[in-house]
Design an enzyme around this catalytic site. Sequence first.
Site, PDB file in Angstrom:
ATOM      1  N   HIS A  92       0.229 -31.844 -18.603  1.00  0.00           N
ATOM      2  CA  HIS A  92       1.902 -32.071 -18.781  1.00  0.00           C
ATOM      3  C   HIS A  92       2.551 -31.011 -19.458  1.00  0.00           C
ATOM      4  CE1 HIS A  92       0.998 -36.147 -17.359  1.00  0.00           C
ATOM      5  NE2 HIS A  92       0.240 -36.768 -18.621  1.00  0.00           N
ATOM      6  N   LEU A 139      24.685 -26.632 -12.375  1.00  0.00           N
ATOM      7  CA  LEU A 139      23.498 -27.588 -11.985  1.00  0.00           C
ATOM      8  C   LEU A 139      23.618 -29.015 -12.803  1.00  0.00           C
ATOM      9  CD1 LEU A 139      21.021 -28.305 -10.319  1.00  0.00           C
ATOM     10  CD2 LEU A 139      19.621 -27.680 -12.189  1.00  0.00           C
ATOM     11  N   GLU A 164      15.681 -37.503   3.080  1.00  0.00           N
ATOM     12  CA  GLU A 164      14.752 -37.083   3.811  1.00  0.00           C
ATOM     13  C   GLU A 164      13.529 -36.692   3.016  1.00  0.00           C
ATOM     14  OE1 GLU A 164      14.822 -36.269   7.078  1.00  0.00           O
ATOM     15  OE2 GLU A 164      16.885 -36.722   7.381  1.00  0.00           O
ATOM     16  N   ASP A 174       4.268 -35.094  -9.584  1.00  0.00           N
ATOM     17  CA  ASP A 174       2.851 -35.728  -9.379  1.00  0.00           C
ATOM     18  C   ASP A 174       1.725 -34.725  -9.529  1.00  0.00           C
ATOM     19  OD1 ASP A 174       1.194 -37.754  -9.508  1.00  0.00           O
ATOM     20  OD2 ASP A 174       1.753 -38.538  -7.696  1.00  0.00           O
ATOM     21  N   GLY A 175       0.675 -35.146 -10.163  1.00  0.00           N
ATOM     22  CA  GLY A 175      -0.399 -34.319 -10.182  1.00  0.00           C
ATOM     23  C   GLY A 175      -0.683 -33.649 -11.399  1.00  0.00           C
TER      24      GLY A 175
HETATM   25  C1  FPP Z   1       2.438 -37.502 -12.802  1.00  0.00           C
HETATM   26  O1  FPP Z   1       1.300 -37.029 -12.971  1.00  0.00           O
HETATM   27  C2  FPP Z   1       3.460 -36.779 -13.937  1.00  0.00           C
HETATM   28  C3  FPP Z   1       4.172 -37.598 -15.243  1.00  0.00           C
HETATM   29  C4  FPP Z   1       3.719 -39.236 -15.140  1.00  0.00           C
HETATM   30  C5  FPP Z   1       4.624 -37.214 -15.993  1.00  0.00           C
HETATM   31  C6  FPP Z   1       5.660 -36.070 -15.682  1.00  0.00           C
HETATM   32  C7  FPP Z   1       6.052 -35.411 -16.731  1.00  0.00           C
HETATM   33  C8  FPP Z   1       5.995 -34.040 -17.135  1.00  0.00           C
HETATM   34  C9  FPP Z   1       6.258 -33.174 -15.699  1.00  0.00           C
HETATM   35  C10 FPP Z   1       6.192 -33.589 -18.343  1.00  0.00           C
HETATM   36  C11 FPP Z   1       7.173 -34.280 -19.460  1.00  0.00           C
HETATM   37  C12 FPP Z   1       8.653 -34.104 -18.924  1.00  0.00           C
HETATM   38  C13 FPP Z   1       9.556 -33.848 -19.868  1.00  0.00           C
HETATM   39  C14 FPP Z   1      10.870 -33.789 -19.127  1.00  0.00           C
HETATM   40  C15 FPP Z   1       9.448 -33.246 -20.959  1.00  0.00           C
HETATM   41  P1  FPP Z   1       0.085 -37.896 -13.225  1.00  0.00           P
HETATM   42  O2  FPP Z   1      -0.251 -37.478 -14.817  1.00  0.00           O
HETATM   43  O3  FPP Z   1       0.367 -38.931 -12.795  1.00  0.00           O
HETATM   44  O4  FPP Z   1      -0.958 -36.831 -12.471  1.00  0.00           O
HETATM   45  P2  FPP Z   1      -2.303 -37.520 -11.808  1.00  0.00           P
HETATM   46  O5  FPP Z   1      -1.876 -38.304 -10.829  1.00  0.00           O
HETATM   47  O6  FPP Z   1      -2.827 -36.293 -11.332  1.00  0.00           O
HETATM   48  O7  FPP Z   1      -3.168 -38.165 -12.673  1.00  0.00           O
END
Ligand code: FPP
Length: 246
Positions: free
Chosen positions: A39, A133, A202, A22-23
Amino acid sequence: MQSNASLEAVAAARLHVGIIMDGNGRWATRRGLSRLRGHEAGVEAIRRVVEAAPDQGVGTLTLYAFSSDNWRRPKAEVTALMTLLRFYLANEIEALVRNDVRLTVIGRRDRLPDGIASAIARAEAATVDGTTLHLRIAIDYSARDAILSAAAHAATAGQLTRERFADLITGETNLRDVDLIIRTSGEKRLSDFLLWEGAYAELHFTERMWPEFDADDLADALASFHRRERRFGGLTAMAPEEVPNL
Ligand code: FPP
């Protein structure tokens, strides 16, 4: 149903860690960058963590990349995430094979844009022999939907035990329950992630934004995990393997 005996033997003795990444958006916005750039930086964090995980005792790593609720995001962001995913699946196979990583994807495949389901199948087939892994990426994933779908299959599955039901939910044979769930960015909720497999997980919440997360952050989370006493409802410390069936 996927199964890989040698992987299971290794993974059984090593931890299963789940991460709610997240974030990305906040990290990018605070830097005056587009959310897409966040992203993209998130993908780099995935690479760091996948590389670091085996040496830190992690045998299975489940990453929450796109929840079934994320379809509610603006179309442009959904498209950008799917494009990133497509690139990741196409470009990462070589590194995953080199690092002996098996990749599987959990979640629904029928709603993904054209070409992604076949790219997933190709990546899974190319990495099927990985034993260092087991990397599981959750895409169009909802733990509640996974449980619901398992329940529909269970109707014809004969005598049901927790173990058999878990196999239906995970699509694996004897997948290790999740030991530790990490969520970045200061949010403290599970957001429909691994609700069955994480029944005794956990929880570790960190202020770190996902694009900044690195091997040291993983080590900090695992150090905090190892300081905890897991009792699984009993009164003494127990390893998951030692928990008796009632
Ligand atoms: C949450 O941050 C993240 C997501 C919803 C997407 C996670 C995706 C990636 C890490 C990259 C793509 C993954 C692959 C496997 C290619 P947010 O966008 O909700 O952040 P915010 O809460 O700060 O808005």
